[in-house]
Motif scaffolding. Structure first.
Motif, short mmCIF file in Angstrom:
data_model
loop_
_atom_site.label_atom_id
_atom_site.label_comp_id
_atom_site.label_asym_id
_atom_site.label_seq_id
_atom_site.Cartn_x
_atom_site.Cartn_y
_atom_site.Cartn_z
N ARG A 124 0.79 -1.15 -0.15
CA ARG A 124 0.02 -0.03 0.15
C ARG A 124 0.87 1.32 -0.27
N ASP B 15 0.04 5.96 3.76
CA ASP B 15 -1.00 6.44 4.24
C ASP B 15 -0.90 7.28 5.60
N ARG C 285 -5.00 13.18 3.98
CA ARG C 285 -4.74 11.82 4.32
C ARG C 285 -4.31 10.91 3.19
N GLU D 35 -12.21 1.81 1.34
CA GLU D 35 -12.30 2.30 2.52
C GLU D 35 -13.38 3.56 2.95
N ASP E 254 -11.27 1.29 8.37
CA ASP E 254 -11.72 2.63 7.96
C ASP E 254 -13.13 2.46 7.54
N ARG F 150 -12.93 5.01 15.00
CA ARG F 150 -12.35 3.56 15.28
C ARG F 150 -11.88 3.43 16.74
MG MG Z 1 -7.44 2.21 6.29
#
Ligand code: MG
Ligand code: PEP
Length: 538
Positions: free
Chosen positions: A330, A333, A356, A429, A453, A463
């Protein structure tokens, strides 16, 4: 009962050993001979070097190079002329004993580093504490820093544990440890998990409550410590321990098995990692692939951006270790609850809804391109797929793809190799992405549902906020419908759909996810075998 953080799973029943504090043994003494005092210091440093070298070699052999890297750093610190020089001059100028001089220098560095906002600097404080404590233990003649015991089934109760102390636990009679301080992601906790030693951390005052010789039950699954339990509780936990260990053994037999549904469809079960070193654990736990490599950790524990070369080497090592098995990496992030202090991004009132992940990367193409080039170059060495987090609208993904094409052209011009068929996927997400997954699936090679997410954004429920945790429900129809829509959308376009949020390990959810047609499950690697077992049992 005391409740803390479940740092390493498993059960242990034994007697408490309150870890001897070296601090109470340090007495300031005026010395008569500076030279011989410095000799004592050098001797302790020499012994520390021997111990650390031995620990590094053993950890490399047992747990892999990655876990040993922290000790490599400690050995470098041991040679640091500034750190050791400060202790020497303290002995000379104040005519004090080496222990006192060492402690003062150590405290000074720790308070300077701790006061800094930077995570990288905070980590340096932990290194100083680890190395300094070991030198002090050697000066005081406490070979294992107060962890030595001849009694079987000992449970260490400590204020904190350094990685090097944790690494030496399995040499002795210690079967578990519990601490006042600590976090699930600290080096000591990671190490305890790798070594299979149950541990509960973050208990605040366990060292004050427990006495030497108390009978303790450590429940590393729920993060609980029971002190002097009655016989009924003891028997209950003996059974739990037995069942846990039996299951662990049974699960091991599934390590090399690939799982399929009744209809014969093969399901890939992978692991999530944050560091290249964790690849070993995914393989040990029977992972078919790496379903999510969270790359931000590479950017976090330092004071400047990682270079293309550094990133390339990290990604290549993961891909090579996986030997042709898929590695889904990924892209950065950062934002939300993860900050890079050195990027100097202004504070936001609502960071989870702000600047983000891909939003930041599309704005800071300079940073993004370095990572994409490193990923592309590493793709020449195995089965690497790129995954883009927090995509909300199709335009974002199209822009990402254009940048990837630009990077490929650059690499062509530089005669650098990469996988020309590399897959680029989308992490679903954000609810908008799930609702419009049919559009996204046209452009992506795969979709992977990030439920951690997706759930928080669907219910507008943080969360990590306990007060709204009743809303954080993976099995609510709102979530199940979004998941089904996403899987159907991917399949309609002939693409595969996976899940890399923790819901992929949720026992209750797995059956329904299989029914929906999910192709791949990826989660924390300690759950891989359990998920395989559940799928097999269906
Ligand atoms: Mg995430
Ligand atoms: C997710 O959101 O489900 C996910 C896997 O990403 P992270 O937990 O890193 O936000």
């Amino acid at each position: 009962m005391k409740v803390g953080i479940p740092a390493s799973p498993g059960y242990a029943i034994g007697r408490a050993l309150i870890r001897g504090s070296y601090q109470s043994k340090i007495i300031q003494k005026k010395i008569s001979n500076v030279i011989s005092e410095k000799e004592r210091l050098y001797k302790a440093i020499k012994k520390t070097r021997q111990q650390l070298t031995e620990i590094r070699d053993r950890v490399t052999e047992d747990l892999g190079e990655g876990n040993a890297a922290v000790f490599e750093g400690h050995l470098v610190l041991l040679e640091d002329p500034e750190f050791i020089g400060a202790v020497e001059s303290n002995i000379e100028s104040n005519i004090v004993n080496a222990e006192k001089a060492m402690q003062e220098v150590m405290d000074m560095y720790i308070s300077i580093f701790d006061s800094m906002q930077d995570d990288y600097m905070k980590a340096r404080s932990a290194d100083i504490k680890d190395v300094g404590t070991r030198i002090l233990s050697n000066l005081l003649g406490m070979a294992m820093g107060g962890l030595e015991t001849s009694k079987k089934d000992t449970i260490v109760v400590a204020h904190d544990m350094t990685p090097s102390e944790t690494a030496q636990l399995n040499q002795g009679n210690v079967i578990a440890f519990v601490t006042d301080m600590g976090a699930k992601t600290s080096h000591s906790s990671i190490m305890a998990r790798s070594m299979g030693i149950p541990s509960v951390t973050g208990l605040n005052d366990i060292t004050k409550i427990v006495k030497n010789g108390d009978v303790l039950i450590v429940d590393g699954v729920l993060g609980q410590v029971l002190i002097n339990p009655d016989i009924v509780t003891l028997n209950e936990y003996r059974q739990k321990k037995e069942a846990y260990e039996k299951e662990k053994e049974e699960l091991k037999s599934l390590k090399n098995i690939t799982v399929s549904t009744k209809s014969g469809k093969k399901i890939r079960v992978g692991g999530n990692i944050g560091k290249s070193q964790e690849v070993d654990f995914v393989l040990e736990n029977g992972g078919d692939e790496i379903g999510l490599f969270r790359t931000e950790i590479l950017y976090l524990d330092r004071d400047k951006l990682p270079t293309e070369k550094e990133q390339f080497e990290e990604y290549r090592s993961v891909v090579q270790k996986m030997q042709g098995k898929a590695v889904i990496i990924r892209t950065l992030d950062i934002g939300g609850d993860k900050h890079l202090s050195y990027l100097h991004i202004p504070e936001e009132t609502n960071p989870f809804l702000g600047y983000r992940a891909v939003r930041l990367c599309l704005d800071r193409k300079d940073i993004f391109k370095v990572q994409l080039r490193a990923l592309l170059r590493a793709s020449a060495y195995g089965n690497l797929k790129i995954m883009i987090p927090m995509i909300s609208i199709v335009e974002e993904f199209l822009e990402v793809k254009a940048i990837i094409e630009e990077c490929k052209r650059q690499l062509d011009n530089e005669y650098l190799d990469y996988d020309h068929d590399i897959e680029v996927g989308i992490m679903v997400e954000v609810p908008a992405a799930a609702v419009c997954a049919d559009e996204l699936a046209k452009h992506a090679d795969f979709l992977s549902i990030g439920t951690n997410d997706l759930i928080q954004y669907t219910f507008a429920a943080d969360r990590g906020n306990e007060n709204v945790s009743y809303l954080y429900n993976p099995m609510h129809p709102a979530i199940l419908r979004l998941i089904k829509m996403t899987i159907d959308a991917a399949h309609k376009e002939g693409k595969w759909c996976g899940m890399c949020g923790e819901m992929a390990a949720d026992e209750e959810a797995i059956r329904i996810l299989i029914e929906y047609g999910l192709d791949e499950f990826s989660m924390n690697y300690s759950s891989i075998l359990k998920v395989k077992k559940l799928i097999l049992e269906m």
